[in-house]
Design a protein around this motif. Sequence first.
Motif, mmCIF file in Angstrom:
data_model
loop_
_atom_site.group_PDB
_atom_site.id
_atom_site.type_symbol
_atom_site.label_atom_id
_atom_site.label_comp_id
_atom_site.label_asym_id
_atom_site.label_seq_id
_atom_site.Cartn_x
_atom_site.Cartn_y
_atom_site.Cartn_z
ATOM 1 N N SER A 81 0.867 -1.183 0.000
ATOM 2 C CA SER A 81 0.000 0.000 0.000
ATOM 3 C C SER A 81 0.902 1.230 0.000
ATOM 4 C CB SER A 81 -0.856 0.013 1.273
ATOM 5 O OG SER A 81 -0.005 0.199 2.404
ATOM 6 N N ARG A 82 0.334 2.403 -0.212
ATOM 7 C CA ARG A 82 1.138 3.633 -0.165
ATOM 8 C C ARG A 82 1.778 3.800 1.216
ATOM 9 N NH1 ARG A 82 0.324 8.662 1.636
ATOM 10 N NH2 ARG A 82 1.775 10.226 0.837
ATOM 11 N N GLU A 83 1.017 3.473 2.269
ATOM 12 C CA GLU A 83 1.552 3.628 3.633
ATOM 13 C C GLU A 83 2.766 2.719 3.859
ATOM 14 O OE1 GLU A 83 0.378 6.097 5.375
ATOM 15 O OE2 GLU A 83 -1.044 6.381 3.734
ATOM 16 N N GLU A 84 2.672 1.485 3.362
ATOM 17 C CA GLU A 84 3.806 0.549 3.496
ATOM 18 C C GLU A 84 5.013 1.039 2.698
ATOM 19 O OE1 GLU A 84 1.364 -3.650 4.216
ATOM 20 O OE2 GLU A 84 1.607 -2.886 2.185
ATOM 21 N N LEU A 85 4.737 1.562 1.500
ATOM 22 C CA LEU A 85 5.839 2.068 0.663
ATOM 23 C C LEU A 85 6.530 3.246 1.347
ATOM 24 C CD1 LEU A 85 7.318 1.743 -2.028
ATOM 25 C CD2 LEU A 85 5.697 3.342 -3.060
ATOM 26 N N LEU A 86 5.752 4.107 1.958
ATOM 27 C CA LEU A 86 6.327 5.247 2.687
ATOM 28 C C LEU A 86 7.303 4.776 3.760
ATOM 29 C CD1 LEU A 86 3.280 7.659 3.255
ATOM 30 C CD2 LEU A 86 5.352 8.159 1.949
ATOM 31 N N LEU A 87 6.920 3.733 4.498
ATOM 32 C CA LEU A 87 7.789 3.208 5.566
ATOM 33 C C LEU A 87 9.077 2.629 4.987
ATOM 34 C CD1 LEU A 87 5.240 1.448 7.963
ATOM 35 C CD2 LEU A 87 6.441 3.617 8.321
ATOM 36 N N ILE A 88 8.962 1.925 3.862
ATOM 37 C CA ILE A 88 10.147 1.324 3.218
ATOM 38 C C ILE A 88 11.122 2.417 2.771
ATOM 39 C CG2 ILE A 88 10.918 0.034 1.165
ATOM 40 C CD1 ILE A 88 8.239 -1.567 1.398
ATOM 41 N N VAL A 89 10.572 3.460 2.151
ATOM 42 C CA VAL A 89 11.431 4.543 1.635
ATOM 43 C C VAL A 89 12.060 5.311 2.799
ATOM 44 C CG1 VAL A 89 11.453 6.672 0.264
ATOM 45 C CG2 VAL A 89 10.117 4.710 -0.521
ATOM 46 N N LYS A 90 11.284 5.531 3.834
ATOM 47 C CA LYS A 90 11.763 6.280 5.015
ATOM 48 C C LYS A 90 12.986 5.602 5.643
ATOM 49 C CE LYS A 90 9.417 8.894 8.648
ATOM 50 N NZ LYS A 90 10.281 8.992 9.780
ATOM 51 N N GLU A 91 12.951 4.268 5.643
ATOM 52 C CA GLU A 91 14.067 3.478 6.191
ATOM 53 C C GLU A 91 15.344 3.591 5.356
ATOM 54 O OE1 GLU A 91 14.496 1.101 8.871
ATOM 55 O OE2 GLU A 91 12.982 2.541 9.543
ATOM 56 N N LYS A 92 15.161 3.896 4.067
ATOM 57 C CA LYS A 92 16.258 3.804 3.099
ATOM 58 C C LYS A 92 17.034 5.117 2.939
ATOM 59 C CE LYS A 92 17.837 1.065 -0.348
ATOM 60 N NZ LYS A 92 18.303 -0.308 -0.208
ATOM 61 N N VAL A 93 16.403 6.240 3.300
ATOM 62 C CA VAL A 93 17.031 7.546 3.033
ATOM 63 C C VAL A 93 17.046 8.432 4.289
ATOM 64 C CG1 VAL A 93 16.359 7.508 0.579
ATOM 65 C CG2 VAL A 93 14.853 8.610 2.250
ATOM 66 N N LYS B 1 16.123 14.380 5.562
ATOM 67 C CA LYS B 1 16.078 15.497 4.619
ATOM 68 C C LYS B 1 15.631 15.010 3.231
ATOM 69 C CE LYS B 1 18.954 19.292 3.016
ATOM 70 N NZ LYS B 1 20.068 19.152 2.098
ATOM 71 N N ARG B 2 16.206 13.885 2.830
ATOM 72 C CA ARG B 2 15.842 13.367 1.510
ATOM 73 C C ARG B 2 14.411 12.861 1.513
ATOM 74 N NH1 ARG B 2 20.291 11.667 -0.059
ATOM 75 N NH2 ARG B 2 20.535 13.484 -1.394
ATOM 76 N N PHE B 3 13.958 12.286 2.615
ATOM 77 C CA PHE B 3 12.575 11.797 2.692
ATOM 78 C C PHE B 3 11.600 12.967 2.524
ATOM 79 C CE2 PHE B 3 8.800 10.212 5.065
ATOM 80 C CZ PHE B 3 8.503 9.152 4.222
ATOM 81 N N LYS B 4 11.944 14.091 3.120
ATOM 82 C CA LYS B 4 11.112 15.289 2.992
ATOM 83 C C LYS B 4 11.065 15.742 1.523
ATOM 84 C CE LYS B 4 10.312 19.515 5.460
ATOM 85 N NZ LYS B 4 11.044 20.765 5.509
ATOM 86 N N HIS B 5 12.228 15.724 0.871
ATOM 87 C CA HIS B 5 12.291 16.068 -0.562
ATOM 88 C C HIS B 5 11.391 15.121 -1.366
ATOM 89 C CE1 HIS B 5 13.800 16.431 -4.673
ATOM 90 N NE2 HIS B 5 14.255 15.193 -4.627
ATOM 91 N N ILE B 6 11.468 13.834 -1.049
ATOM 92 C CA ILE B 6 10.678 12.826 -1.771
ATOM 93 C C ILE B 6 9.174 13.094 -1.608
ATOM 94 C CG2 ILE B 6 10.057 10.350 -1.649
ATOM 95 C CD1 ILE B 6 13.135 9.815 -1.241
ATOM 96 N N ALA C 152 2.145 8.426 -10.684
ATOM 97 C CA ALA C 152 2.928 9.623 -10.329
ATOM 98 C C ALA C 152 3.410 9.517 -8.882
ATOM 99 C CB ALA C 152 2.082 10.883 -10.532
ATOM 100 N N SER C 153 2.538 9.020 -8.007
ATOM 101 C CA SER C 153 2.892 8.861 -6.595
ATOM 102 C C SER C 153 4.004 7.819 -6.432
ATOM 103 C CB SER C 153 1.651 8.444 -5.792
ATOM 104 O OG SER C 153 2.033 7.932 -4.526
ATOM 105 N N ILE C 154 3.844 6.671 -7.066
ATOM 106 C CA ILE C 154 4.837 5.593 -6.916
ATOM 107 C C ILE C 154 6.195 6.028 -7.488
ATOM 108 C CG2 ILE C 154 5.453 3.227 -7.605
ATOM 109 C CD1 ILE C 154 2.383 2.628 -7.656
ATOM 110 N N ALA C 155 6.173 6.633 -8.683
ATOM 111 C CA ALA C 155 7.430 7.081 -9.313
ATOM 112 C C ALA C 155 8.138 8.091 -8.404
ATOM 113 C CB ALA C 155 7.136 7.692 -10.682
ATOM 114 N N ALA C 156 7.373 9.022 -7.853
ATOM 115 C CA ALA C 156 7.973 10.058 -7.002
ATOM 116 C C ALA C 156 8.530 9.452 -5.715
ATOM 117 C CB ALA C 156 6.926 11.124 -6.681
ATOM 118 N N LEU C 157 7.771 8.566 -5.075
ATOM 119 C CA LEU C 157 8.219 7.994 -3.795
ATOM 120 C C LEU C 157 9.491 7.155 -3.975
ATOM 121 C CD1 LEU C 157 4.890 6.993 -1.976
ATOM 122 C CD2 LEU C 157 6.299 9.027 -1.635
#
Length: 198
Positions: free
Chosen positions: A15-27, A30-35, A56-61
């Motif tokens: 889900s978008r919420e799960e993807l957010l958590l995965i990306v947050k862990e990876k960067v 500051k970069r998460f805020k940019h994303i 658009a959301s998935i590509a950006a995240l």
Amino acid sequence: MTSELIYHLNLLPYSREELLLIVKEKVSEKRFKHILGVEKASIKLAKAYGDSVEKASIAALLHDYCKELSDELFIEEIKKNKLDCDLLNWNNNIWHGMVGRYIIENEIDLHDESILNAIEIHTTGAKKMSKLAKILYIADYIEEGRNFTGVKKAREIANKSLDEAVAYETSHTLLHLMEQRLSIYPLTIQTYNYYCVK
Ligand code: GDP
Ligand code: FE
Ligand code: FE
């Protein structure tokens, strides 16, 4: 509201919420805020120009998901996937998109070519860009956290024409690179020839 966005297209096992958590862990934070800023700008452009908000959301995240990986990892990936040897002459600036797409495909289990291609060329552009690729390229440049000279003008142009916004961004990026006598990736020159020349 972005937080109400639900993924329906089954492009990801998340889900978008799960993807957010995965990306947050990876960067970094500051970069998460940019994303998140890029996601907001991408969704706005997708709505304005009639493209898929979900893509658009998935590509950006995911666009800068690989930005903090080591050079060694990229070199390994270039060799593993038998990518163009010229890539070995470049650096993270070029690798995080051009090579990052293969890492994302594996790690995130994302196989949608339109999203992977938008991520691949988000730094350089290309001579024929899909609407999604243009949206990501521009959103990365104009997101609300950016504050360089010319960003206001770039935002105004993005409200009027995607192609003009690609042209503005490409010519300004090239000027910036040339002023510092940095190397220009060939795809960036192709983007210039295709979108900037009158
Ligand atoms: P970011 O990942 O959000 O910082 O933004 P980008 O992915 O668009 O750009 C990453 C970096 O690559 C920036 O510093 C750009 O100026 C730089 N860059 C963009 N095009 C080129 C190019 O053709 N050659 C080189 N050497 N750097 C580039
Ligand atoms: Fe990037
Ligand atoms: Fe970015």
